[in-house]
Design a protein around this motif. Structure first.
Motif, PDB file in Angstrom:
ATOM      1  N   ALA A 101       0.978  -1.191  -0.009  1.00  0.00           N
ATOM      2  CA  ALA A 101       0.041   0.049   0.003  1.00  0.00           C
ATOM      3  C   ALA A 101       1.006   1.129   0.091  1.00  0.00           C
ATOM      4  CB  ALA A 101      -1.047   0.092   1.118  1.00  0.00           C
ATOM      5  N   GLU A 102       1.718   1.333  -0.895  1.00  0.00           N
ATOM      6  CA  GLU A 102       2.594   2.417  -1.299  1.00  0.00           C
ATOM      7  C   GLU A 102       3.331   2.948  -0.014  1.00  0.00           C
ATOM      8  OE1 GLU A 102       1.242   5.588  -4.374  1.00  0.00           O
ATOM      9  OE2 GLU A 102       2.116   3.544  -4.483  1.00  0.00           O
ATOM     10  N   GLY A 103       3.808   1.797   0.479  1.00  0.00           N
ATOM     11  CA  GLY A 103       4.861   1.946   1.926  1.00  0.00           C
ATOM     12  C   GLY A 103       3.992   2.192   2.995  1.00  0.00           C
ATOM     13  N   ARG A 104       2.849   2.491   2.973  1.00  0.00           N
ATOM     14  CA  ARG A 104       2.006   2.983   4.190  1.00  0.00           C
ATOM     15  C   ARG A 104       1.407   1.518   4.967  1.00  0.00           C
ATOM     16  NH1 ARG A 104       2.908   6.903   1.182  1.00  0.00           N
ATOM     17  NH2 ARG A 104       1.331   6.310  -0.448  1.00  0.00           N
ATOM     18  N   GLY A 105       1.277   0.448   4.081  1.00  0.00           N
ATOM     19  CA  GLY A 105       0.365  -0.699   4.568  1.00  0.00           C
ATOM     20  C   GLY A 105       1.043  -1.384   5.947  1.00  0.00           C
ATOM     21  N   ALA A 106       2.319  -1.195   6.131  1.00  0.00           N
ATOM     22  CA  ALA A 106       2.907  -2.083   7.083  1.00  0.00           C
ATOM     23  C   ALA A 106       2.455  -2.061   8.361  1.00  0.00           C
ATOM     24  CB  ALA A 106       4.702  -1.750   7.006  1.00  0.00           C
ATOM     25  N   ASN A 107       1.770  -1.062   8.968  1.00  0.00           N
ATOM     26  CA  ASN A 107       1.241  -0.704  10.107  1.00  0.00           C
ATOM     27  C   ASN A 107      -0.179  -1.219  10.046  1.00  0.00           C
ATOM     28  OD1 ASN A 107       2.101  -0.080  12.654  1.00  0.00           O
ATOM     29  ND2 ASN A 107       0.631   1.866  12.763  1.00  0.00           N
ATOM     30  N   ILE A 108      -0.714  -1.932   9.390  1.00  0.00           N
ATOM     31  CA  ILE A 108      -1.917  -2.372   8.916  1.00  0.00           C
ATOM     32  C   ILE A 108      -2.086  -3.922   9.403  1.00  0.00           C
ATOM     33  CG2 ILE A 108      -4.274  -2.725   7.557  1.00  0.00           C
ATOM     34  CD1 ILE A 108      -3.408   0.235   8.445  1.00  0.00           C
ATOM     35  N   THR A 127       4.996 -12.015   8.734  1.00  0.00           N
ATOM     36  CA  THR A 127       6.473 -11.648   8.375  1.00  0.00           C
ATOM     37  C   THR A 127       6.454 -11.485   6.771  1.00  0.00           C
ATOM     38  OG1 THR A 127       8.964 -12.104   8.414  1.00  0.00           O
ATOM     39  CG2 THR A 127       7.097 -14.038   8.319  1.00  0.00           C
ATOM     40  N   VAL A 128       7.677 -11.226   6.222  1.00  0.00           N
ATOM     41  CA  VAL A 128       7.844 -11.678   4.886  1.00  0.00           C
ATOM     42  C   VAL A 128       8.997 -12.601   4.677  1.00  0.00           C
ATOM     43  CG1 VAL A 128       8.395 -10.506   2.485  1.00  0.00           C
ATOM     44  CG2 VAL A 128       6.719  -9.356   3.959  1.00  0.00           C
ATOM     45  N   TYR A 129       8.863 -13.601   3.831  1.00  0.00           N
ATOM     46  CA  TYR A 129       9.945 -14.378   3.680  1.00  0.00           C
ATOM     47  C   TYR A 129      10.837 -14.106   2.540  1.00  0.00           C
ATOM     48  CZ  TYR A 129       7.230 -17.714   6.712  1.00  0.00           C
ATOM     49  OH  TYR A 129       6.723 -18.115   7.757  1.00  0.00           O
ATOM     50  N   LEU A 130      12.006 -14.566   2.368  1.00  0.00           N
ATOM     51  CA  LEU A 130      13.236 -14.463   1.480  1.00  0.00           C
ATOM     52  C   LEU A 130      12.866 -15.559   0.572  1.00  0.00           C
ATOM     53  CD1 LEU A 130      15.741 -13.316   0.152  1.00  0.00           C
ATOM     54  CD2 LEU A 130      17.027 -14.855   1.336  1.00  0.00           C
ATOM     55  N   GLU A 131      12.584 -15.471  -0.588  1.00  0.00           N
ATOM     56  CA  GLU A 131      11.999 -16.574  -1.292  1.00  0.00           C
ATOM     57  C   GLU A 131      13.163 -17.171  -2.197  1.00  0.00           C
ATOM     58  OE1 GLU A 131       8.814 -15.661  -4.174  1.00  0.00           O
ATOM     59  OE2 GLU A 131       7.532 -14.664  -2.299  1.00  0.00           O
ATOM     60  N   VAL A 132      13.591 -18.558  -1.757  1.00  0.00           N
ATOM     61  CA  VAL A 132      14.792 -19.025  -2.405  1.00  0.00           C
ATOM     62  C   VAL A 132      14.684 -20.209  -3.079  1.00  0.00           C
ATOM     63  CG1 VAL A 132      17.297 -19.481  -1.629  1.00  0.00           C
ATOM     64  CG2 VAL A 132      15.943 -18.100  -0.304  1.00  0.00           C
ATOM     65  N   HIS A 133      15.517 -20.436  -4.130  1.00  0.00           N
ATOM     66  CA  HIS A 133      15.307 -22.026  -4.908  1.00  0.00           C
ATOM     67  C   HIS A 133      16.052 -23.054  -3.951  1.00  0.00           C
ATOM     68  CE1 HIS A 133      15.861 -25.326  -7.738  1.00  0.00           C
ATOM     69  NE2 HIS A 133      15.101 -24.369  -8.623  1.00  0.00           N
ATOM     70  N   PRO A 134      15.454 -24.185  -3.851  1.00  0.00           N
ATOM     71  CA  PRO A 134      15.931 -25.169  -2.784  1.00  0.00           C
ATOM     72  C   PRO A 134      17.286 -25.651  -3.068  1.00  0.00           C
ATOM     73  CG  PRO A 134      13.837 -25.739  -3.709  1.00  0.00           C
ATOM     74  CD  PRO A 134      14.209 -24.447  -4.253  1.00  0.00           C
ATOM     75  N   GLU A 135      17.653 -25.661  -4.345  1.00  0.00           N
ATOM     76  CA  GLU A 135      19.014 -26.020  -4.667  1.00  0.00           C
ATOM     77  C   GLU A 135      20.174 -25.034  -4.416  1.00  0.00           C
ATOM     78  OE1 GLU A 135      19.711 -29.031  -5.786  1.00  0.00           O
ATOM     79  OE2 GLU A 135      17.813 -29.529  -5.400  1.00  0.00           O
ATOM     80  N   THR A 136      19.684 -23.954  -4.360  1.00  0.00           N
ATOM     81  CA  THR A 136      20.574 -22.490  -4.187  1.00  0.00           C
ATOM     82  C   THR A 136      20.634 -22.571  -2.558  1.00  0.00           C
ATOM     83  OG1 THR A 136      19.498 -21.478  -6.000  1.00  0.00           O
ATOM     84  CG2 THR A 136      20.810 -20.032  -4.255  1.00  0.00           C
ATOM     85  N   GLN A 178       7.284   3.781  11.770  1.00  0.00           N
ATOM     86  CA  GLN A 178       6.088   3.848  10.883  1.00  0.00           C
ATOM     87  C   GLN A 178       4.766   3.398  11.850  1.00  0.00           C
ATOM     88  OE1 GLN A 178       5.706   4.944   8.272  1.00  0.00           O
ATOM     89  NE2 GLN A 178       3.966   4.013   7.181  1.00  0.00           N
ATOM     90  N   GLY A 179       5.025   2.859  13.013  1.00  0.00           N
ATOM     91  CA  GLY A 179       3.755   2.396  13.955  1.00  0.00           C
ATOM     92  C   GLY A 179       4.197   1.151  14.566  1.00  0.00           C
ATOM     93  N   ARG A 180       3.227   0.803  15.593  1.00  0.00           N
ATOM     94  CA  ARG A 180       3.522  -0.283  16.494  1.00  0.00           C
ATOM     95  C   ARG A 180       3.381  -1.696  15.622  1.00  0.00           C
ATOM     96  NH1 ARG A 180      -1.759   0.697  20.150  1.00  0.00           N
ATOM     97  NH2 ARG A 180      -0.981   2.769  19.345  1.00  0.00           N
ATOM     98  N   TRP A 181       2.887  -1.904  14.621  1.00  0.00           N
ATOM     99  CA  TRP A 181       2.871  -3.211  14.117  1.00  0.00           C
ATOM    100  C   TRP A 181       3.920  -3.163  12.818  1.00  0.00           C
ATOM    101  CZ3 TRP A 181      -2.394  -0.971  14.906  1.00  0.00           C
ATOM    102  CH2 TRP A 181      -3.035  -1.526  15.755  1.00  0.00           C
ATOM    103  N   ALA A 182       4.334  -1.962  12.416  1.00  0.00           N
ATOM    104  CA  ALA A 182       5.300  -2.034  11.497  1.00  0.00           C
ATOM    105  C   ALA A 182       6.767  -2.119  12.196  1.00  0.00           C
ATOM    106  CB  ALA A 182       5.339  -0.752  10.631  1.00  0.00           C
TER     107      ALA A 182
END
Length: 828
Positions: free
Chosen positions: A710-717, A733-742, A789-793
């Motif tokens: 959300a334009e950088g403002r959604g992290a506190n929702i 959270t947000v995961y780092l997506e990695v190829h399994p072989e890597t 950015q707020g308590r949740w972010a």
């Protein structure tokens, strides 16, 4: 089927009647304790909740600008839906559109103007904000600006902004700069957004703009580096059009070229994985096949003077053998670039199988109408403009420019004139002051960055180096560069000794450096004009009206600028006193609709407020079989002259689509110095290899946006974060997506904590295996890593991807190279 449904309904009715009857009998005879039965309370009417009002507004969570109906009862917003008669939303919203009330009622919002009491600034410093009145806040800022002006240092004041909505916010900044006397009002964030695509189009067809698209009539989409079903503008409408395109007859065929398995790629007919930054090589090979197979649109492009001649790979053609129509420089392009750009050549560079390139080219070249679209997946590199030019040239080869089912550009709304003219209120200082000799702090328009639109990412380092000077005061609107700019650590250092005015409703990182906070209203509390971004081309302008009066002591940004202007010494103050307020400003804009009523009857401010949108269909111009026509009110009947085409549509030096760009040739010496391209070749659409950043990193690092960004403002929702990354299960959270072989090659297991490092820093994240990505590419969706950015972010999720992104930009467009970094990966 109807009989079966009737029996089911009758059976349920009888069961329900029996249960109610038994229950009532039990209560009547005093029988209690029967298993499965309980007394039935007397039915009562629901207490009235008060009057519900529906207000027309415009969503602000991305650039799409969807019209929304905001439901307010007893003074509280409780529901948001897409406006049914708005051409963008059509009664629909994307997943984040319904979350607007969470922005409005965010408990961490600034409640009113604040001033800093702690002189020290930094990530771990408490600003010590204390509330002050609007009078004190505005007077404090105005006195500082007046003092700079009296000292002849007004150029040391800068206004920075991100998402601009229209004349009444972003547009109002530019007269302020002219009257006050600073070249730095205003510096936009477009160089950290998508200037690459705009510059590629300016270089080829003369329009420095995003494109409008006629998806409804397109039969083929070639999507390159654009998150079409995640973040392509206008997102909500794009999803609607996807449903139409994929179910109409003939069904629109889609090929997606990207570095990862995105939702767009998963939904496409063909998915092609490409090495980051090599999109231009792919597009040039497509062009090679279109020409050698004779699939170009002869009515738009032109043809050989000898009908027996053809394009043959490796063989040059005489310069005068091709009769150009609306494409300039095709013979040169073939002879000096395309004749060797075979699919086999492109396979070695891109990693895409040559046969897949050839099949795609033949499909794209033989299907009409066809559109090639792209965004910063292709342009977010040092070679971004040339990549974009190569892709956009495909639209010219198949005749899609300004054609039905093709692409065009947005026409501006019929706004009325303002009640004041800037030129009437300029004192001698504004006209001839020493500030006139100063460059912008970002060095736009100088020998350093001669072609760019903005270079916001350069301002912090330029200030630290006092090159060309240091800033004294800076004002921020809708932008948070301490978090979003590449290498934001430099901004953290630079802004320690600048007087900062932040206008965000939310306590973002840049706001934590503020000396004065002048909090804006959220979009549900604003009056604001909102002309559409490129949509379907025909003019359209929406209007935000407040669903509720500001619930805190906040002011709309446009009114803040007007109130500041009134306090500046000299005739500038008179200008803003005459202008009055944002509402007065908008009423004058709306007066233009009286002479040009919208298709929905909007002819002034009140009807605009009622409907929420003014628009005029259809698109004014159309290219039909190589000729251009203007709409006469009933059909495209009036043929346009070449001069009219150049004025309105193909705005290049030649008046044609240029595969040898006159715009770039004007800067050939600069291009040779920055990119090593010989001057005589600078204007050609061509292959330029990317320069990757990151030192000795061995993995590409990509930071795409998701539908919930959300334009950088959604992290506190909190509701947003629970569904931000649904494909790999990201919750909280947000995961780092990695190829399994890597991962396995580095001893990393699914779910491990990992460290991602570049040559400017490192961040940590949690790893999640995704076997459908390129093995050499890491994907970390852009949203989290906040320290404010707020308590949740704050402190949630992985580190901020910007902190390992080098501040390197395309020399032509100035677009920050967010997607060109290489990193190392290891267990944390």
């Amino acid at each position: 089927m109807k009989l079966f449904q009737t029996l089911i309904n009758r059976r349920r009715f009888l069961q329900s009647s029996a249960a109610v009857g038994a229950s009532a009998g039990a209560v009547a005879t005093g029988i209690t304790g029967l298993k499965g039965f309980s007394p039935v309370s007397e039915a009562r009417a629901q207490a009235p909740r008060g009057e519900t009002t529906i207000t027309k507004n415009v969503c602000a969570q991305c650039p799409a600008r969807c019209g929304i109906d905001v439901y307010t009862t007893d003074g509280r917003v409780h529901a948001i839906y897409g406006t049914s008669d708005n051409p963008i939303s059509n009664g629909k919203l994307c997943p984040k559109g319904h979350l607007g009330s969470y922005f409005l009622y965010d408990p961490d919002r600034f409640k009113g103007p604040m001033k800093r009491t702690n002189p020290n600034k930094g990530r771990d410093e408490d600003p010590g904000f204390v509330p002050i009145s609007w009078e004190e806040a505005l007077d404090t800022v105005a006195e500082r600006l007046n003092d700079l002006r009296r000292r002849g240092e007004s150029h040391r004041f800068s206004m920075f902004y991100g998402r601009g909505w229209g004349s009444s916010d972003a547009g109002i900044q530019y007269p302020f700069g002219e009257l006050y006397g600073t070249p730095n009002a205003a510096i936009g964030h477009s160089s950290m957004c998508a200037d690459g695509s705009k510059k590629a189009k300016q270089a080829t067809d003369g329009n420095s703009s995003y494109s409008s698209y006629d998806y409804r009539n397109a039969n083929y989409l070639l999507i390159i580096g654009a998150s079409f079903l995640e973040a392509f503008r206008p997102y909500n409408n794009v999803m609607q059009m996807w449903g139409h395109m994929r179910t109409k007859s003939p069904k629109t065929r889609v090929t997606t070229v990207d570095v990862r398995m995105s939702p767009t790629m998963a939904a496409s007919d063909r998915a092609l994985y490409i090495k980051p930054g090599t999109d231009g090589a792919f597009a040039l090979a497509i062009a090679h096949v279109i020409l050698t197979e004779g699939l170009w649109d002869r009515e738009f492009v032109g043809d050989f003077t000898n009908p027996n001649r053809q394009f043959v790979g490796g063989r040059r053609i005489p310069a005068n053998s091709f009769n150009e129509k609306w494409v300039h420089g095709l013979a040169d392009w073939w002879n000096e670039e395309l004749l060797e750009r075979t699919p086999e050549w492109a396979e070695e560079i891109t990693g895409i199988n040559a046969e897949d390139i050839r099949r795609t080219a033949i499909e794209f070249g033989s299907t009409r109408p066809a559109v090639a679209l792209f965004e910063r997946g292709a342009t977010g590199h040092s070679n971004g403009t040339y990549n974009g030019m190569a892709i956009h040239s495909l639209n010219a080869l198949v005749g899609s420019l300004f054609a039905e089912g093709g692409i065009g550009y947005q026409v501006a709304p019929s706004y009325g004139a303002l009640p004041v003219e800037v030129s009437d209120y300029m004192d001698d200082y504004a006209k001839n002051g020493a500030w006139k000799d100063q460059p912008r702090i970002d060095m736009k328009g100088t020998d350093r960055w001669p072609m760019v639109g903005n270079m916001m990412q350069e301002c912090a380092i330029n200030h630290l180096n006092a090159d060309p000077y240091t800033l004294d005061t800076a004002m921020f609107y809708y932008t948070n560069p301490i978090w979003s700019a590449p290498n934001p650590q430099v901004w953290e250092e630079a802004l320690k000794n600048v007087f900062i005015i932040d206008t965000s409703p939310f306590p973002g990182e840049t706001a934590m450096y503020a000396d004065i906070v002048l909090p804006d209203c959220t979009y549900l509390e604003r009056t604001q004009d909102v002309p559409t971004y490129p949509f379907e081309g025909w003019p359209m302008a929406e209007l935000r009206t407040p669903a509720v009066e500001p619930i805190h002591d906040t002011k709309m940004y446009g009114d803040v600028i007007i109130e500041l202007g009134k306090r500046i010494d000299g005739p500038m103050g008179d200008y803003y006193r005459e202008l009055g307020s944002v509402e007065n400003y908008i009423r004058h804009l709306a007066a233009g609709f009286a002479d040009d009523p919208g298709d929905n009857g909007v002819d002034g401010f009140e009807s605009w407020k009622e409907k929420g949108v003014w628009y005029k269909k259809p698109y004014k111009w159309r290219q039909i079989r190589g000729e251009f026509y203007e709409w006469d009110g009933q059909r495209y009947s009036r043929q346009m002259s070449a001069e009219e085409v150049q004025e309105h549509l193909l705005k290049t030096p030649s008046g044609k689509f240029e595969v040898r760009s006159g715009f770039l040739e004007e800067h050939a010496a600069y291009i040779e110095e920055e990119l090593g391209i010989p001057r005589e070749r600078a204007g050609l659409v061509q292959w330029v290899a990317p320069v990757y950043t990151g030192g000795d990193g061995d993995l590409h690092f990509i930071t795409p946006k998701t539908p919930l960004h959300a334009e950088g403002r959604g992290a506190n929702i909190p509701q947003q974060m629970m569904v931000h990354q649904p494909i790999v299960g990201g919750r909280n959270t947000v995961y780092l997506e990695v190829h399994p072989e890597t991962a396995k090659a580095r001893g990393i297991n699914n779910g491990d904590r990992v460290r991602i490092s570049s040559d400017i820093g490192s961040i940590e994240a949690e790893c999640r295996f995704v076997a459908s990505h390129r093995p050499d590419t890491l994907v970390l969706p852009f949203e989290y890593g906040h320290w404010a950015q707020g308590r949740w972010a704050k402190g949630r999720g992985p580190g901020n991807s910007s902190e390992i992104t080098a501040n390197i930009s395309d020399p032509i467009s100035g677009l920050a190279s967010y997607y060109t970094g290489k990193v190392k990966l290891e267990r944390a």
